[in-house]
Write an enzyme that holds these catalytic residues in place. Structure first.
Site, PDB file in Angstrom:
ATOM      1  N   SER A   1      -9.673   2.174   2.826  1.00 31.96           N
ATOM      2  CA  SER A   1      -8.738   2.769   1.909  1.00 31.96           C
ATOM      3  C   SER A   1      -7.728   1.921   1.249  1.00 31.96           C
ATOM      4  O   SER A   1      -7.048   2.144   0.283  1.00 31.96           O
ATOM      5  CB  SER A   1      -7.877   3.870   2.701  1.00 31.96           C
ATOM      6  OG  SER A   1      -6.991   3.187   3.792  1.00 31.96           O
TER       7      SER A   1
ATOM      8  N   SER B   1     -10.176   0.113   7.189  1.00 29.81           N
ATOM      9  CA  SER B   1      -9.477   0.164   5.790  1.00 29.81           C
ATOM     10  C   SER B   1      -8.907  -1.091   5.247  1.00 29.81           C
ATOM     11  O   SER B   1      -8.500  -1.129   4.042  1.00 29.81           O
ATOM     12  CB  SER B   1      -8.385   1.300   5.659  1.00 29.81           C
ATOM     13  OG  SER B   1      -9.106   2.597   5.469  1.00 29.81           O
TER      14      SER B   1
ATOM     15  N   LYS C   1       0.967  -1.243  -0.094  1.00 28.93           N
ATOM     16  CA  LYS C   1       0.138  -0.116  -0.012  1.00 28.93           C
ATOM     17  C   LYS C   1       0.859   1.385  -0.089  1.00 28.93           C
ATOM     18  O   LYS C   1       1.873   1.291   0.676  1.00 28.93           O
ATOM     19  CB  LYS C   1      -0.898   0.034   1.280  1.00 28.93           C
ATOM     20  CG  LYS C   1      -1.914   1.082   1.365  1.00 28.93           C
ATOM     21  CD  LYS C   1      -2.765   0.979   2.597  1.00 28.93           C
ATOM     22  CE  LYS C   1      -4.168   2.005   2.688  1.00 28.93           C
ATOM     23  NZ  LYS C   1      -4.891   1.964   3.795  1.00 28.93           N
TER      24      LYS C   1
END
Ligand SMILES: [Mg+2]
Ligand SMILES: [Zn+2]
Lengths: 484, 95, 494
Positions: free
Chosen positions: A156, A180, A78
């Site tokens: 996210s 997330s 990420k």
């Protein structure tokens, strides 16, 4: 011939060790797939050149029988983890040119175990969002999108979820502040594990909300999640909130025949919940019963206050954590003759709407005259939420709930209504507030033919039970993993 | 709690975020909505409840007083939009 | 018309004292002063994304020590807060500080005043916090240069109660505080290098007795609006700034206007305070507990150990000096005001047990301090070392030189850093005590001034001084004045 598309992390490790596939083959395969599936917009950066070089080095180590636990395995990261000399953006314009001179502890742990950086995945800007639509680099796409309908991958960690579900990463890292990791895992039909707060070091991860942020794996299987977490986790002297515990061994401890007491919180069964989710919930309970687990109804009375508590606390911390993006030492700068204008222009242009909104909310709830009514109040309600869990965990080993109130929604349908968007996290934020470990496991497909995940919540640092329970669901649900 | 235009401007000033005049109303409405929504917490009785800052119960770890860092000027400056002679450069600051 | 004399200042001081430590409060970068810009900066100090603070144990110990030295309560539970504001030399956009729960609570120190009285000044609190970086504004006209070497260095902010009533008290308070810090070794107190910085909060009000009602009750006059004068960075400036501000606030009130609460700067060159010119920002620091740092917990054992090992504090040292050497309380106070003074004194007094303490004190406080002050030197940098001053004092005692000559030798020592022995020998300053030699000199003077001798004998007795002067001139002042007087009297009586 081995079909690389079909293998998961656990299998890949085995095949590489047996020299049935090479790291270079595996890395090349994923790079090629990622290039071919650009429409997913799952990656902000692909480590094409370097990954191949590193794979060659790994292959040498394998040849010399010097392989480390994740030797030669490409991992998607990420883009909230700082990676040395590699673009790290947090999906924000304000960091769109930032190449850190350092490596986050979690990613360093992965590289030390032999893993290879495949690329940096898309996310909501500064991890603020539940759909990946707030990214400066555009939204990532849910690989389950079909019939010309574009579904969000959740957020996210949407890019990581999209990459793993879309077959362009074998495993990925995510971070979870209010859901997330778990919510995008649910939307994309993969495993997402948020460990106990303090399990993984936060050092080198771009901070959103310090008391909530936690890194974790996003994988195809429960076993893969355990393998990843064993490498990612560990005490770090550079993080004052990192737990000083013994080296974990989740993968080896993972047993399906644990007799667990499974808690079902009354308060999670709200009226808005779709019938099909309730049905899956019943199905999940059956799976547990079949494995000699006991189902116990529990009370989490302050559940309905968790979202508001979460938005106050996370925004307050974010407003302060994001003050360092001022255009002076790194990142985007909008030049100006005067320092205050430089700050304001840089931050107004550099941050997107949702980030600005949360900074403003956070500033407001901390400001003179409002602190007690909002921030302090939220901190106190947080104590009550934690207490709810403490009491529940006197009766049960894990808690079983839906991960999100719905399946993935279509792009553009919620982005203009912040509160509607925030409601996606209704089942995940209480756990974040309490700092507990939780995993999302796919249980089946919705009537829209989209994945639905269920969440298993554990006691602090009892990821073992969480993983065992998850494995029961995984084994029984036998979820169809490929989206195509 | 309604957030009016004046308060929006104050918050924006503290946050160092510029809001164009034409958007102030929009922000005021959005923030008011969110704030009204979080006011749900007023229903909770929190008398005698101590606040939680961090969910961990870790004791603060101590570091030894040793010099083990610094001397990385190039790394510190490498991403700077403007630097000169080892300094970060900003427009003139008036005290 | 109201009179300046009926008014008093109410002053509270915030002192920022840099903790003596090798590395910073939350990072392992060096705290060394005067290094090349940005060479003592870690990723944490530059607030790179994802960087986290880890606290320096020694800095906590230093704060506890200081708290004990200030007779203060050590809080076993304290919290680090973030103080949020934007400034180019504040990389995080917040300062890690302590707000509602500081490490040290209430205490006091006792100051000595010129009139011989002493006064207790309350300490409100002491808290730990990080320093900011440094902005340099004068390299380029339109730019400011930012150096983060200082960013993250540990500071103790020591806040006094508004117990201070005059510039003298304020100066004595800072001197006393500085000496305590130096005694226990937690801050070097160097104001030029910014290790000790002072913010002055000042308001004025009518003195108490002025507002006594007809019934004779004491009505405390209320506090006036206060101004904060930032970074007043020498003892002298503290006095000047307060005196200036007293006058200014008085004039404002006297002309029927109101004091505006504001932050002002002290202009050292002009000796004036002026409002800060920066665009008036809304000040709202939005303090909240730093979620990156668990609360600071200190156990009793640690505090006890620190108490046990604390060095002798100035007040106790002062008592000891008075009792042991019978010097005045005033002299003792001056000596202990600075640890280096006492060390200087101790070196002389222990170097030769016969030395007279009162003499030694007079030489240090009188002659040495005068020259040091004139040359703007600290006693640590004195060109005359303690052993050398001791030797000089011995030469007076054993009559090798006279007190008057000693003064010249002293000046010469200060200028040339030579030993007194060398100066005395080279310049032939050794006192002539040989009566034969002096007698023949006197004969010579009397022979050369026969007319004056006659005048003296006819009654003009004040000429005696003239003859002494002539003899001393002949010997460049080295003749023992007692012997000269004695022989001269004898000769002139004939
Ligand atoms: Mg101050
Ligand atoms: Zn301060």
């Amino acid at each position: 011939m081995i079909d690389l598309k079909k293998i998961n992390l656990e299998k890949a490790i085995e095949l590489i060790k047996q020299k049935k596939i090479s790291s270079k083959e595996l890395v090349s395969f994923y790079l090629k797939e990622a290039e071919a599936k650009k429409e997913l917009n799952a990656y902000i950066y692909l480590n094409s050149d370097n990954a191949i070089k590193l794979a060659e080095e790994s292959d040498k180590r394998i040849a010399n029988n010097n392989a480390r636990p994740l030797e030669g395995i490409p991992i998607a990261i990420k883009d909230l983890f700082c990676t040395k000399d590699v673009l790290t953006t947090a999906a924000s314009k304000i960091l769109s040119n930032f190449k850190p001179a350092y490596e986050s502890t979690v990613t360093q742990n992965l590289w030390d175990a032999g893993a290879i950086l495949l690329g940096k995945t898309n996310l909501d800007e500064f991890a603020m969002g539940s759909s990946n639509e707030t990214s400066f680099y555009g939204a990532a796409l849910n690989p389950w999108s079909k019939n010309k309908k574009e579904y969000v991958p959740g957020g996210s960690s949407g890019g990581s979820a999209s990459a793993v579900a879309g077959g362009i990463a074998i495993a990925a890292t995510g971070t979870d502040t209010g859901g997330s990791i778990r919510q995008p895992a649910s939307y994309c039909g993969i495993i997402g594990l948020k460990p106990t707060y303090g399990r993984c070091s936060r050092w080198g991860i771009v901070s959103f909300a310090s008391s909530l942020d936690q890194a974790g794996p996003m994988t195809k299987t429960v076993n893969d999640a355990a393998i990843m977490l064993d490498v990612m986790a560990g005490h770090d002297k550079k993080d004052s909130t990192s737990a000083n515990l013994e080296k974990t061994n989740f993968y080896n401890n993972l047993k399906i025949n644990k007799k667990l007491k499974i808690g079902i919180p009354k308060q999670y069964k709200n009226d808005q919940l779709d019938k099909e989710i309730l049905n899956f919930w019943e199905l999940g309970k059956e799976f547990f019963k079949k494995n000699n687990c006991e189902i116990v109804e529990i009370d989490l009375p302050h559940t309905e206050y968790a979202l508001a508590t979460y938005y106050i606390i996370s925004s307050a911390e974010a407003s302060s954590n994001l003050a360092r993006y001022d255009g002076i030492r790194y990142g985007f700068r909008k030049d100006s003759e005067e320092i205050i204008n430089l700050y304001e222009n840089t931050r107004s242009v550099g941050f997107g709407e949702e980030v600005k909104r949360r900074i403003m909310i956070g500033t407001y709830v901390l400001s003179a005259g409002y602190y007690d009514a909002y921030y302090l109040k939220a901190q106190k309600v947080r104590s009550k939420i934690i207490n709810d869990f403490n009491q529940a965990f006197e009766k049960v080993d894990v808690i079983f709930t839906p991960t999100a109130p719905t399946d993935a929604f279509e792009k553009g349908t919620k982005i203009d209504d912040p509160i509607k968007m925030y409601l996606n996290d209704v089942f995940t934020v209480p756990i974040s507030l309490a700092g507990l470990p939780a995993i999302s496991v796919p249980i089946g497909l919705s009537k829209n033919d989209l994945p639905l995940g269920f969440q298993i919540i554990g006691k602090r640092f009892d990821e073992d039970s969480v993983l065992s329970a998850a494995k029961i669901i995984e084994t029984n649900a036998n979820f169809k993993k490929e989206s195509d | 709690m309604d957030i009016d235009k004046k308060l929006v401007k104050k918050i924006a000033n503290l946050s160092k975020i510029n809001i164009e005049e034409k958007n102030v109303d929009k922000f005021a409405k959005e923030l008011s909505n969110i704030i009204s929504w979080v006011e749900k917490l007023n229903e909770v009785d929190t008398k005698n409840i101590s606040p939680t800052t961090n969910p961990s119960d870790i004791k603060i770890p101590f570091r030894k007083d040793e010099i083990k860092d610094g001397k990385i000027k190039d790394k510190i400056l490498k991403n700077a939009p403007e630097h000169k002679g080892g300094y970060f450069i900003v427009p003139k600051v008036i005290e | 018309m109201t009179n300046l004399k009926d008014w008093e200042t109410v002053i509270g001081l915030e002192v920022h004292a840099q903790i003596i430590s090798k590395s910073k409060l939350f990072s392992s970068a060096s705290t060394n002063f005067g290094s090349e810009p940005n060479t003592q900066v870690s990723l944490v100090d530059a607030a790179m994304p994802g960087m986290l603070p880890v606290i320096n144990k020694d800095c906590i110990e230093q704060a506890i020590k200081t708290g004990v030295g200030l007779n203060a309560k050590i809080n076993k539970f304290s919290v680090f807060d973030r103080k949020n504001y934007f400034y180019p030399d504040l990389p995080q956009g917040y300062q890690i500080s302590q707000f509602s729960q500081p490490i040290v609570g209430e205490g006091y120190i006792e100051i000595d005043l010129k009139d011989g009285s002493s006064k207790k000044i309350g300490i409100t609190r002491l808290h730990l916090e990080q320093d900011a970086g440094k902005s340099v504004h004068d390299i380029e006209p339109s730019k400011s240069y930012i150096d983060l070497n200082r960013s993250g260095i540990a500071l103790m902010e020591i806040v006094s109660e508004p117990d201070i009533r005059s510039s003298e008290e304020a100066q004595e308070y800072v001197k006393k505080l500085r000496s305590i810090l130096r005694y226990i070794g937690t801050c070097d107190g160097n104001m030029e290098e910014g290790s000790l910085r002072c913010d002055v909060n000042i308001s004025i009000r009518k003195k108490k007795f002025q507002s006594r009602s007809l019934l004779g009750e004491n009505i405390l006059s209320e506090l006036g609006t206060r101004c904060e004068i930032k970074n007043v960075n020498s003892i002298k400036s503290i006095g000047q700034a307060i005196d200036y501000e007293f006058r200014r606030q008085f004039d404002v009130i006297n002309s029927g206007n109101e004091i505006i609460q504001e932050t002002r700067l002290f202009d050292e060159k002009k000796g004036e305070t002026r409002p800060m010119r920066s665009k008036e920002e809304a000040h709202d620091y939005r303090y909240f507990p730093d979620p990156d740092l668990p609360p600071l917990e200190i156990d009793e054992e640690w505090i006890d150990k620190i108490k046990k090992n604390l060095p002798e504090l100035p007040d106790i040292k002062k008592e000891n000096l008075i009792n042991q050497y019978k010097i005045s309380s005033y002299d003792a106070a001056i000596l202990v005001s600075d640890k280096s003074n006492v060390e200087f004194f101790d070196k002389i007094i222990t170097g030769n047990k016969k030395r007279n303490a009162k003499n030694v004190v007079n030489w240090i406080i009188g002659e040495l301090f005068a020259l040091l002050n004139k040359n703007n030197l600290d006693i640590k940098d004195s060109p005359i070392k303690a052993e050398e001053l001791g030797e000089l004092i011995d030469y007076i005692e054993d009559q090798t030189i006279s007190g008057k000559i000693a003064k010249n030798v002293f000046d010469e020592m200060f200028k040339t850093k030579k030993r007194p022995k060398d100066i005395i020998e080279k310049k032939g300053l050794k006192q002539i005590t040989d009566t034969g030699e002096i007698e023949s000199l006197i004969d010579k003077v009397l022979n050369n001034n026969k007319d004056k001798v006659d005048e003296y004998k006819s009654g003009k007795e004040k000429l005696f001084g003239f003859f002494v002067g002539q003899v001393m001139q002949e010997t460049k002042g080295t003749a023992n004045p007692g012997i000269v007087n004695e022989i001269l009297k004898k000769k002139l009586a004939n």
